[in-house]
Design a protein around this motif. Structure first.
Motif, PDB file in Angstrom:
ATOM      1  N   THR A   1     -45.663  30.943 -61.415  1.00 45.24           N
ATOM      2  CA  THR A   1     -46.097  31.980 -62.357  1.00 45.24           C
ATOM      3  C   THR A   1     -46.612  31.339 -63.642  1.00 45.24           C
ATOM      4  O   THR A   1     -46.295  30.187 -63.953  1.00 45.24           O
ATOM      5  CB  THR A   1     -44.937  32.927 -62.743  1.00 45.24           C
ATOM      6  OG1 THR A   1     -43.966  32.191 -63.496  1.00 45.24           O
ATOM      7  CG2 THR A   1     -44.291  33.567 -61.514  1.00 45.24           C
ATOM      8  N   ARG A   2     -47.379  32.121 -64.388  1.00 43.97           N
ATOM      9  CA  ARG A   2     -47.897  31.665 -65.682  1.00 43.97           C
ATOM     10  C   ARG A   2     -46.744  31.406 -66.651  1.00 43.97           C
ATOM     11  O   ARG A   2     -46.780  30.470 -67.441  1.00 43.97           O
ATOM     12  CB  ARG A   2     -48.841  32.712 -66.270  1.00 43.97           C
ATOM     13  CG  ARG A   2     -49.384  32.269 -67.623  1.00 43.97           C
ATOM     14  CD  ARG A   2     -50.405  33.193 -68.187  1.00 43.97           C
ATOM     15  NE  ARG A   2     -51.774  33.001 -67.829  1.00 43.97           N
ATOM     16  CZ  ARG A   2     -52.478  31.878 -67.934  1.00 43.97           C
ATOM     17  NH1 ARG A   2     -51.903  30.764 -68.287  1.00 43.97           N
ATOM     18  NH2 ARG A   2     -53.750  31.840 -67.649  1.00 43.97           N
ATOM     19  N   GLU A   3     -45.700  32.214 -66.585  1.00 47.89           N
ATOM     20  CA  GLU A   3     -44.556  32.052 -67.479  1.00 47.89           C
ATOM     21  C   GLU A   3     -43.875  30.709 -67.243  1.00 47.89           C
ATOM     22  O   GLU A   3     -43.471  30.030 -68.192  1.00 47.89           O
ATOM     23  CB  GLU A   3     -43.561  33.205 -67.309  1.00 47.89           C
ATOM     24  CG  GLU A   3     -44.065  34.541 -67.806  1.00 47.89           C
ATOM     25  CD  GLU A   3     -45.087  35.212 -66.883  1.00 47.89           C
ATOM     26  OE1 GLU A   3     -45.113  34.899 -65.652  1.00 47.89           O
ATOM     27  OE2 GLU A   3     -45.882  36.024 -67.376  1.00 47.89           O
ATOM     28  N   GLU A   4     -43.715  30.320 -65.970  1.00 45.56           N
ATOM     29  CA  GLU A   4     -43.110  29.028 -65.661  1.00 45.56           C
ATOM     30  C   GLU A   4     -43.989  27.885 -66.166  1.00 45.56           C
ATOM     31  O   GLU A   4     -43.483  26.898 -66.706  1.00 45.56           O
ATOM     32  CB  GLU A   4     -42.909  28.886 -64.147  1.00 45.56           C
ATOM     33  CG  GLU A   4     -41.854  29.797 -63.587  1.00 45.56           C
ATOM     34  CD  GLU A   4     -41.830  29.801 -62.066  1.00 45.56           C
ATOM     35  OE1 GLU A   4     -40.738  30.043 -61.528  1.00 45.56           O
ATOM     36  OE2 GLU A   4     -42.878  29.563 -61.431  1.00 45.56           O
TER      37      GLU A   4
ATOM     38  N   LEU B   1     -46.134  27.986 -68.691  1.00 44.26           N
ATOM     39  CA  LEU B   1     -46.073  27.964 -70.149  1.00 44.26           C
ATOM     40  C   LEU B   1     -44.758  27.344 -70.630  1.00 44.26           C
ATOM     41  O   LEU B   1     -44.736  26.552 -71.578  1.00 44.26           O
ATOM     42  CB  LEU B   1     -46.255  29.366 -70.720  1.00 44.26           C
ATOM     43  CG  LEU B   1     -46.219  29.488 -72.242  1.00 44.26           C
ATOM     44  CD1 LEU B   1     -47.287  28.614 -72.889  1.00 44.26           C
ATOM     45  CD2 LEU B   1     -46.406  30.950 -72.650  1.00 44.26           C
ATOM     46  N   ALA B   2     -43.661  27.673 -69.956  1.00 44.16           N
ATOM     47  CA  ALA B   2     -42.364  27.101 -70.330  1.00 44.16           C
ATOM     48  C   ALA B   2     -42.380  25.578 -70.146  1.00 44.16           C
ATOM     49  O   ALA B   2     -41.893  24.839 -71.008  1.00 44.16           O
ATOM     50  CB  ALA B   2     -41.245  27.727 -69.498  1.00 44.16           C
TER      51      ALA B   2
ATOM     52  N   ARG C   1     -44.531  23.969 -72.954  1.00 40.25           N
ATOM     53  CA  ARG C   1     -43.806  23.898 -74.227  1.00 40.25           C
ATOM     54  C   ARG C   1     -42.751  22.801 -74.209  1.00 40.25           C
ATOM     55  O   ARG C   1     -42.531  22.112 -75.200  1.00 40.25           O
ATOM     56  CB  ARG C   1     -43.173  25.247 -74.537  1.00 40.25           C
ATOM     57  CG  ARG C   1     -44.210  26.274 -74.935  1.00 40.25           C
ATOM     58  CD  ARG C   1     -43.562  27.612 -75.208  1.00 40.25           C
ATOM     59  NE  ARG C   1     -44.555  28.560 -75.686  1.00 40.25           N
ATOM     60  CZ  ARG C   1     -44.393  29.863 -75.645  1.00 40.25           C
ATOM     61  NH1 ARG C   1     -43.278  30.383 -75.151  1.00 40.25           N
ATOM     62  NH2 ARG C   1     -45.339  30.654 -76.086  1.00 40.25           N
TER      63      ARG C   1
ATOM     64  N   SER D   1     -50.318  29.310 -61.869  1.00 36.87           N
ATOM     65  CA  SER D   1     -50.807  28.566 -63.028  1.00 36.87           C
ATOM     66  C   SER D   1     -50.456  27.094 -62.853  1.00 36.87           C
ATOM     67  O   SER D   1     -49.522  26.756 -62.154  1.00 36.87           O
ATOM     68  CB  SER D   1     -50.151  29.081 -64.308  1.00 36.87           C
ATOM     69  OG  SER D   1     -50.567  30.396 -64.567  1.00 36.87           O
TER      70      SER D   1
END
Length: 132
Positions: free
Chosen positions: A49-52, A54-55, A58, A129
């Protein structure tokens, strides 16, 4: 993760890795890499996922240069060692192997690291992603 001409690292994420690297290479993306070309893709990982993604971006952005270089080499023991920094003693199971020279350990105070910038783009669909 891209390595720039000045040997600094750029960390970002995208849904189309080849297109994004080509855009950075062509100078089509204003910002950090535009003045540091050519760039070379030195590490990437695919996420569900995009959230993974992005995490992970960061997290890696906050790493020292030497820890990023251990990641690029795939040296997971060195990545774990660098996580401890210079102010924390290494656990015995990490210290048993040859140690990381003091100058290569992650600086607890942030040290003198090369600047790293994040790149965030809007999702276009539900495809996986990639952090580069």
């Amino acid at each position: 993760m891209l390595q720039c001409r000045d040997r600094s690292y750029y960390v970002g994420h995208t849904e189309d890795l080849e297109h994004r690297v080509a855009a950075h290479q062509a100078g089509g993306i204003p910002g950090y890499t535009a003045t540091r070309r050519p760039v070379v893709l030195c590490w990437s990982q695919e996420f569900g996922t995009r959230e993974e993604a992005l995490a992970a971006e960061r997290r890696v952005k906050g790493w020292s240069r030497t820890k990023k270089e251990a990641l690029i080499r795939g040296d997971w023991l060195a990545v774990r060692r660098h996580a401890w920094g210079v102010r924390n003693p290494l656990p015995a199971h990490l210290a048993a192997s040859p140690s990381i020279p003091q100058g290569e350990r992650a600086h607890a105070d942030g040290g003198q690291e090369s600047p790293v910038r994040a790149e965030v783009s809007k999702p276009t669909d539900g495809s996986p992603s990639t952090t580069s």
